[in-house]
Design a protein around this motif. Structure first.
Motif, PDB file in Angstrom:
ATOM      1  N   ARG A  22      -3.877  23.053 -19.718  1.00 60.43           N
ATOM      2  CA  ARG A  22      -3.726  22.002 -18.714  1.00 60.43           C
ATOM      3  C   ARG A  22      -3.679  22.623 -17.323  1.00 60.43           C
ATOM      4  O   ARG A  22      -3.369  23.811 -17.171  1.00 60.43           O
ATOM      5  CB  ARG A  22      -2.449  21.198 -18.954  1.00 60.43           C
ATOM      6  N   ASN A  23      -3.992  21.819 -16.339  1.00 62.88           N
ATOM      7  CA  ASN A  23      -3.974  22.255 -14.947  1.00 62.88           C
ATOM      8  C   ASN A  23      -2.674  21.793 -14.310  1.00 62.88           C
ATOM      9  O   ASN A  23      -2.540  20.631 -13.915  1.00 62.88           O
ATOM     10  CB  ASN A  23      -5.179  21.677 -14.196  1.00 62.88           C
ATOM     11  N   VAL A  24      -1.706  22.701 -14.193  1.00 60.08           N
ATOM     12  CA  VAL A  24      -0.414  22.307 -13.627  1.00 60.08           C
ATOM     13  C   VAL A  24      -0.531  22.006 -12.134  1.00 60.08           C
ATOM     14  O   VAL A  24       0.333  21.351 -11.556  1.00 60.08           O
ATOM     15  CB  VAL A  24       0.666  23.383 -13.877  1.00 60.08           C
ATOM     16  N   GLY A  25      -1.622  22.458 -11.505  1.00 61.77           N
ATOM     17  CA  GLY A  25      -1.838  22.142 -10.102  1.00 61.77           C
ATOM     18  C   GLY A  25      -2.106  20.669  -9.884  1.00 61.77           C
ATOM     19  O   GLY A  25      -1.914  20.155  -8.776  1.00 61.77           O
ATOM     20  N   TRP A  64      -5.725  36.381 -12.871  1.00 63.88           N
ATOM     21  CA  TRP A  64      -6.695  35.291 -12.909  1.00 63.88           C
ATOM     22  C   TRP A  64      -7.175  34.923 -11.505  1.00 63.88           C
ATOM     23  O   TRP A  64      -8.377  34.761 -11.282  1.00 63.88           O
ATOM     24  CB  TRP A  64      -6.114  34.054 -13.588  1.00 63.88           C
ATOM     25  N   LEU A  65      -6.244  34.794 -10.542  1.00 66.84           N
ATOM     26  CA  LEU A  65      -6.642  34.406  -9.186  1.00 66.84           C
ATOM     27  C   LEU A  65      -7.570  35.445  -8.567  1.00 66.84           C
ATOM     28  O   LEU A  65      -8.563  35.092  -7.906  1.00 66.84           O
ATOM     29  CB  LEU A  65      -5.410  34.217  -8.303  1.00 66.84           C
ATOM     30  N   GLU A  66      -7.264  36.719  -8.766  1.00 61.89           N
ATOM     31  CA  GLU A  66      -8.116  37.767  -8.194  1.00 61.89           C
ATOM     32  C   GLU A  66      -9.492  37.776  -8.847  1.00 61.89           C
ATOM     33  O   GLU A  66     -10.510  37.984  -8.174  1.00 61.89           O
ATOM     34  CB  GLU A  66      -7.425  39.130  -8.326  1.00 61.89           C
ATOM     35  N   HIS A  67      -9.530  37.563 -10.165  1.00 61.61           N
ATOM     36  CA  HIS A  67     -10.822  37.468 -10.853  1.00 61.61           C
ATOM     37  C   HIS A  67     -11.588  36.230 -10.402  1.00 61.61           C
ATOM     38  O   HIS A  67     -12.788  36.297 -10.111  1.00 61.61           O
ATOM     39  CB  HIS A  67     -10.586  37.410 -12.367  1.00 61.61           C
ATOM     40  N   TRP A  68     -10.889  35.111 -10.307  1.00 60.57           N
ATOM     41  CA  TRP A  68     -11.540  33.845  -9.931  1.00 60.57           C
ATOM     42  C   TRP A  68     -12.135  33.904  -8.540  1.00 60.57           C
ATOM     43  O   TRP A  68     -13.294  33.529  -8.336  1.00 60.57           O
ATOM     44  CB  TRP A  68     -10.514  32.707 -10.010  1.00 60.57           C
ATOM     45  N   VAL A  69     -11.364  34.412  -7.561  1.00 58.90           N
ATOM     46  CA  VAL A  69     -11.843  34.350  -6.184  1.00 58.90           C
ATOM     47  C   VAL A  69     -13.028  35.286  -5.956  1.00 58.90           C
ATOM     48  O   VAL A  69     -13.952  34.959  -5.207  1.00 58.90           O
ATOM     49  CB  VAL A  69     -10.688  34.643  -5.191  1.00 58.90           C
ATOM     50  N   GLU A  70     -13.042  36.449  -6.633  1.00 61.85           N
ATOM     51  CA  GLU A  70     -14.112  37.421  -6.393  1.00 61.85           C
ATOM     52  C   GLU A  70     -15.336  37.191  -7.271  1.00 61.85           C
ATOM     53  O   GLU A  70     -16.470  37.385  -6.827  1.00 61.85           O
ATOM     54  CB  GLU A  70     -13.584  38.845  -6.610  1.00 61.85           C
ATOM     55  N   ASN A  71     -15.121  36.803  -8.512  1.00 64.19           N
ATOM     56  CA  ASN A  71     -16.229  36.760  -9.461  1.00 64.19           C
ATOM     57  C   ASN A  71     -16.737  35.358  -9.792  1.00 64.19           C
ATOM     58  O   ASN A  71     -17.869  35.212 -10.271  1.00 64.19           O
ATOM     59  CB  ASN A  71     -15.818  37.454 -10.767  1.00 64.19           C
ATOM     60  N   LYS A 116      -8.981  22.278 -25.611  1.00 63.45           N
ATOM     61  CA  LYS A 116      -7.886  22.640 -24.722  1.00 63.45           C
ATOM     62  C   LYS A 116      -7.064  23.799 -25.260  1.00 63.45           C
ATOM     63  O   LYS A 116      -5.934  24.018 -24.832  1.00 63.45           O
ATOM     64  CB  LYS A 116      -6.973  21.421 -24.486  1.00 63.45           C
ATOM     65  N   LEU A 117      -7.631  24.534 -26.180  1.00 63.88           N
ATOM     66  CA  LEU A 117      -6.895  25.629 -26.804  1.00 63.88           C
ATOM     67  C   LEU A 117      -7.165  26.925 -26.047  1.00 63.88           C
ATOM     68  O   LEU A 117      -8.319  27.255 -25.747  1.00 63.88           O
ATOM     69  CB  LEU A 117      -7.335  25.782 -28.263  1.00 63.88           C
ATOM     70  N   ALA A 135      -8.564  26.816  -8.745  1.00 68.97           N
ATOM     71  CA  ALA A 135      -8.585  28.009  -9.604  1.00 68.97           C
ATOM     72  C   ALA A 135      -8.098  27.684 -11.010  1.00 68.97           C
ATOM     73  O   ALA A 135      -8.676  28.150 -12.001  1.00 68.97           O
ATOM     74  CB  ALA A 135      -7.721  29.105  -8.981  1.00 68.97           C
ATOM     75  N   LEU A 136      -7.039  26.883 -11.116  1.00 64.57           N
ATOM     76  CA  LEU A 136      -6.521  26.519 -12.432  1.00 64.57           C
ATOM     77  C   LEU A 136      -7.476  25.570 -13.154  1.00 64.57           C
ATOM     78  O   LEU A 136      -7.578  25.606 -14.388  1.00 64.57           O
ATOM     79  CB  LEU A 136      -5.139  25.878 -12.293  1.00 64.57           C
ATOM     80  N   GLY A 137      -8.174  24.738 -12.404  1.00 65.85           N
ATOM     81  CA  GLY A 137      -9.162  23.863 -13.027  1.00 65.85           C
ATOM     82  C   GLY A 137     -10.254  24.664 -13.721  1.00 65.85           C
ATOM     83  O   GLY A 137     -10.715  24.296 -14.806  1.00 65.85           O
ATOM     84  N   GLU A 138     -10.648  25.764 -13.111  1.00 66.28           N
ATOM     85  CA  GLU A 138     -11.656  26.634 -13.734  1.00 66.28           C
ATOM     86  C   GLU A 138     -11.089  27.328 -14.961  1.00 66.28           C
ATOM     87  O   GLU A 138     -11.786  27.525 -15.962  1.00 66.28           O
ATOM     88  CB  GLU A 138     -12.139  27.673 -12.723  1.00 66.28           C
ATOM     89  N   ALA A 139      -9.799  27.687 -14.915  1.00 64.46           N
ATOM     90  CA  ALA A 139      -9.161  28.306 -16.083  1.00 64.46           C
ATOM     91  C   ALA A 139      -9.117  27.335 -17.256  1.00 64.46           C
ATOM     92  O   ALA A 139      -9.318  27.727 -18.414  1.00 64.46           O
ATOM     93  CB  ALA A 139      -7.751  28.780 -15.722  1.00 64.46           C
ATOM     94  N   VAL A 140      -8.863  26.055 -16.978  1.00 65.48           N
ATOM     95  CA  VAL A 140      -8.872  25.032 -18.027  1.00 65.48           C
ATOM     96  C   VAL A 140     -10.284  24.889 -18.601  1.00 65.48           C
ATOM     97  O   VAL A 140     -10.481  24.844 -19.820  1.00 65.48           O
ATOM     98  CB  VAL A 140      -8.381  23.680 -17.475  1.00 65.48           C
ATOM     99  N   ARG A 141     -11.264  24.827 -17.728  1.00 62.40           N
ATOM    100  CA  ARG A 141     -12.650  24.636 -18.171  1.00 62.40           C
ATOM    101  C   ARG A 141     -13.113  25.758 -19.080  1.00 62.40           C
ATOM    102  O   ARG A 141     -13.906  25.549 -19.997  1.00 62.40           O
ATOM    103  CB  ARG A 141     -13.571  24.555 -16.945  1.00 62.40           C
ATOM    104  N   ARG A 142     -12.585  26.963 -18.853  1.00 60.29           N
ATOM    105  CA  ARG A 142     -12.982  28.127 -19.649  1.00 60.29           C
ATOM    106  C   ARG A 142     -12.070  28.370 -20.845  1.00 60.29           C
ATOM    107  O   ARG A 142     -12.243  29.342 -21.568  1.00 60.29           O
ATOM    108  CB  ARG A 142     -13.032  29.372 -18.756  1.00 60.29           C
TER     109      ARG A 142
END
Length: 416
Positions: free
Chosen positions: A163-166, A79-86, A66-67, A151-158
């Motif tokens: 944590r996923n504040v969503g 992050w959102l723009e990168h996540w949605v397109e890529n 989780k680091l 989107a935040l869940g993917e940020a946590v996974r990577r």
């Protein structure tokens, strides 16, 4: 103050020491950098107890994966723009991507984009939802909540955030939409008016079988067996998406869909992905007869169109054999309601009507789920939403089995 002599630790172990600056320092190995060297994180505190606590917390975060990764910090916008397109676009359906893209561009980036991703808090999301509602948005903003949660869940996974504040933030409360099925009398009036229209069987399919719009418009003749009396639901019609085709001579239209030389950039239909969505539905005898007539009418249109006919195999097609536009289909439905003198309603209300009739006729739950294409996890909840219908409709449907959608039994209301 002299730097405290550090005891040599085994390779990869954390170290804690007093520096020449009078502060306590910690070094934690958290992985390997891109150049192959150890990734050592530095921590600085005023006391040994504080730095020891911080080192142990970082070790636990490292061990739990989780680091946050090192490097330039993401903003919520980047992050959102990168996540949605890529990340999302190559793996989700076109319709899902469209929803994500609009959420990100129109709502989430303007409302939250300036925050650093690793400093985003649940309260930031909650204040964002309140601002939208204060400016007149409905509680449907929860859809944006689902988008940022994914989107935040993917940020946590990577490893970009811990944590996923969503998953922590409270989304606006959504009221369950009211189910407003049409009565048997209303259905009969609709079918009478539909019989005057081209593609009249399209509306019988909606009211009798409960097919979703995309499912009905995506039907191909290869999926219909009139002799055996069933139809297989395997494809979904997608909403068209265009780009300008006018090139060096701009047409002047802002929207590509109105360009006289527009080019389709989205496939016409997709295969139904879910197991529940892929299903076989039996056809009532009156509908089989109607579909046979519909096929004969379409054959006459094919002969009239000649070389202009698009042989794409759609059950409900344009006069030239091409796919129907979902937007045009929606407007035909609205005109049908007005012509029949029936209260206004959504196209989805036709599906609600079919589901309600099945349930009130006592069709077993497992059969209703299969006909409607409800996912196993949510089927019970969906059935419960339809079962609040009582009164005249319940009594009427209980008496009218089978041919109720096409004509009243001879002699009036029938017998109990």
């Amino acid at each position: 103050m002299a730097e405290q002599k550090r005891t040599r630790q085994p390779n990869g172990a954390s170290s804690i020491y007093l520096g020449k600056d009078g502060k306590w320092h910690g070094r934690v190995t958290v992985g390997v950098r891109d150049d192959g060297k150890p990734d050592r994180r530095h921590i600085e505190r005023k006391t040994k107890a504080e730095v020891t606590k911080a080192v142990r917390e970082m070790e636990r975060a490292r061990d739990a994966r989780k680091l946050r990764k090192p490097g330039k910090a993401w903003t919520v916008q980047s992050w959102l723009e990168h996540w949605v397109e890529n990340i999302a676009k190559p793996y989700v359906s076109e319709n899902t991507y469209d929803g994500y893209e609009v959420d990100v561009r129109v709502h989430l980036v303007p409302g939250l984009g300036a925050h650093r991703l690793d400093r985003l808090e649940p309260e930031h999301l909650e204040r964002f939802y309140r601002r939208m509602q204060d400016s007149g948005s409905s509680a449907g903003t929860a859809h944006h909540h689902r988008t940022i949660r994914v989107a935040l869940g993917e940020a946590v996974r990577r490893g970009h955030v811990a944590r996923n504040v969503g998953e922590i933030a409270k989304a606006p409360r959504l009221e369950e939409e009211d189910i407003e099925p049409y009565s048997i009398e209303e259905v009969q009036r609709l079918l009478l008016e539909a019989s005057k229209l081209r593609n009249s069987a399209r509306w019988v399919v909606a009211l009798a079988l409960g097919l979703r719009q995309g499912e009905a418009l995506g039907l191909h003749w290869e999926d219909v067996d009139l002799d055996a009396g069933y139809v297989r639901i395997r494809k979904n019609r997608l909403r068209p998406k265009y780009r300008h085709g006018c090139g060096a001579n701009p047409c002047g239209r802002t929207a590509a869909g109105y360009c006289p030389q527009r080019e389709q950039i989205r496939r016409e239909h997709k295969s139904t992905k879910s197991r529940a969505g892929r299903r076989t539905v039996g056809l009532p005898d009156p509908l089989i007869k109607l579909l046979r007539h519909h096929r004969e009418e379409q054959e006459r249109e094919r002969l009239a169109a000649g070389a202009d006919w698009q042989d794409k195999g759609y059950v409900f097609a344009s006069p030239a054999g091409g796919p129907l536009s979902p937007n045009t289909d929606y407007h035909v439905w609205k005109r049908l309601l007005r012509s029949a003198g029936v209260r206004d309603g959504r196209l989805h209300d036709a599906r609600h009507t079919a589901a309600t009739v099945l349930l009130l006729l006592g069709v077993p739950d497992v059969v209703v789920d299969a006909i409607m294409g409800w996912e196993p996890g949510g089927a019970a909840r969906m059935r419960a939403r339809y079962m609040h219908i009582t009164g005249p409709m319940l009594r009427k449907v209980a008496r009218q089995v089978g041919d109720a959608l096409w004509e009243l039994p001879a002699g009036g209301e029938g017998t109990d």
